[in-house]
Write an enzyme that holds these catalytic residues in place. Sequence first.
Site, PDB file in Angstrom:
ATOM      1  CG  ASP A  30      -2.052   1.079   0.648  1.00 37.76           C
ATOM      2  OD1 ASP A  30      -3.105  -0.428   1.059  1.00 37.76           O
ATOM      3  OD2 ASP A  30      -2.099   2.284   0.688  1.00 37.76           O
ATOM      4  CE  LYS A  35      -6.339   2.457   4.340  1.00 34.49           C
ATOM      5  NZ  LYS A  35      -6.494   2.229   3.146  1.00 34.49           N
ATOM      6  CB  THR A  86     -12.947   0.498  -8.147  1.00 31.44           C
ATOM      7  OG1 THR A  86     -13.382   0.404  -8.126  1.00 31.44           O
ATOM      8  CG2 THR A  86     -11.912   0.023  -8.942  1.00 31.44           C
ATOM      9  CG  ASN A 213     -23.610  -5.389  -4.942  1.00 33.85           C
ATOM     10  OD1 ASN A 213     -23.752  -6.570  -4.698  1.00 33.85           O
ATOM     11  ND2 ASN A 213     -22.122  -4.542  -5.232  1.00 33.85           N
ATOM     12  CG  ASN A 224     -37.083  -0.842   1.504  1.00 33.78           C
ATOM     13  OD1 ASN A 224     -37.406  -1.404   2.536  1.00 33.78           O
ATOM     14  ND2 ASN A 224     -36.464  -0.432   1.418  1.00 33.78           N
ATOM     15  N   GLY A 264     -45.875 -11.322 -20.743  1.00 29.73           N
ATOM     16  CA  GLY A 264     -47.398 -11.336 -21.549  1.00 29.73           C
ATOM     17  C   GLY A 264     -48.302 -12.253 -20.916  1.00 29.73           C
ATOM     18  CB  CYS A 267     -51.206 -14.231 -14.124  1.00 30.21           C
ATOM     19  SG  CYS A 267     -52.762 -15.276 -14.395  1.00 30.21           S
ATOM     20  NE  ARG A 330     -56.849 -14.313 -21.457  1.00 31.33           N
ATOM     21  CZ  ARG A 330     -56.736 -15.447 -20.701  1.00 31.33           C
ATOM     22  NH1 ARG A 330     -58.361 -14.371 -19.509  1.00 31.33           N
ATOM     23  NH2 ARG A 330     -57.144 -16.462 -19.964  1.00 31.33           N
TER      24      ARG A 330
END
Length: 435
Positions: A30, A35, A86, A213, A224, A264, A267, A330
């Site tokens: 790094d 770190k 990123t 994701n 929700n 389609g 339902c 239909r």
Amino acid sequence: MNISIFGLGYVGCVSLGCLAQNGHQITGVDVNEFKVGLINKGKPTILEKDIDHIISKAHKEGKINATTCVDEAINNTDISIICVGTPSSPHGHLDLSYIYRTAEGIGEALKEKDSFHIVVIRSTVLPGTNQKVGEIIAGQSQKVRGKDFTVISNPEFLREGSAVKDYYHPAVTVIGGDHKEAMDKVASIYEQLDAPVEITDIKIAELIKYVNNSFHALKITFANEVGNICKALEIDSHKVMSLFCMDKHLNISSTYFKPGYAYGGSCLPKDLKGLVTLGHDNYLTTPVLSSISPSNEAQKKKAYQLIENSGKKNICMIGLSFKEGTDDLRYSPSVDLSETLIGKGYHLTIFDENVQLSKLIGANEAYINEKLPHLSELLSTDLEQAIQDADVIIINHKSFDPAPYMPLLEKKTKVIDLVRLDQIMKLPNYEGLCW
């Protein structure tokens, strides 16, 4: 195995600790000296359940160390795993500058290395990044991809708060590359995990994290919106969703997860519209539920655009009902497509072995009489002749057996496949709807 990990953030720290715990010798890399210092003291760079004990133990056993020196890391390891960040731009684009700078450093270090080196991209990246990283490394090192090094895509699926558990219990480990021996070597890193390893194309490996994701986000917002409607109706939303999740045949399953033509039938359109209206009547906004039907309409337009792009007007459609094995017309998306084609002046012939006008009754008959009042003039019972007379063939039912018609199909201007028939995908005039 000697492995270097570039980037000691969330993914890098967890990967460093877990790989060391599995017996590998790990060097963390790094630019942040703080770190690096933490790892060299046996401390994690992040706050995450169990990682502090794992890092501490690996440090005491001499399994991990960290450095800011790229040359040192490359020369002392066989595999380098890129785990740098990123981040997203304000417009949603990915900032891949950390990835590319890491690739430049690796390429520079590889100049002086004689043995084959494997670079693994663990960060979340867009399709095409693997190739670009390979080009950067080749340019910097003057080495040849496939001969001196290779780049493997191996996306991570770790969640904050349960990253260590996720590392050891993945649903699947995905590896994409163009060098078999290197992919086998990377796969061996995960041989202690009780999960399948899927070897796949590079771009598929790069895209799957986004698909995963996005679907997870969709699940949350769907639940929700259902919850909001339930609350307005004084219904226990958790009991509703609990019942919803008990259906492992259709709801929580791979059913319907195949890209193709629009939905389609009698339902899905009706019930979706009913739920959206229920929300509207209770002064609720349901953006996800409300966007489903427009998305379905966009898929119909996409099919029409493929036909329009052919530049031909003589069309043969194989399959008119909303799915094979029924004569139910239909809300069939193919009826809508037929209506559009006729309205645009196309000459359309339809073959559907299940649709016989004399046998249509009730709502089904009323629907088709309203949408395609001259259907009798469009239907053909001679499929071979229908194909022969057309310039463009549209296949809408998977039950269609193309084998007897292959010599005819390959002479057509275009064969447009809405259902993904494997047998015809190698035709020179073939075009799939969304594959």
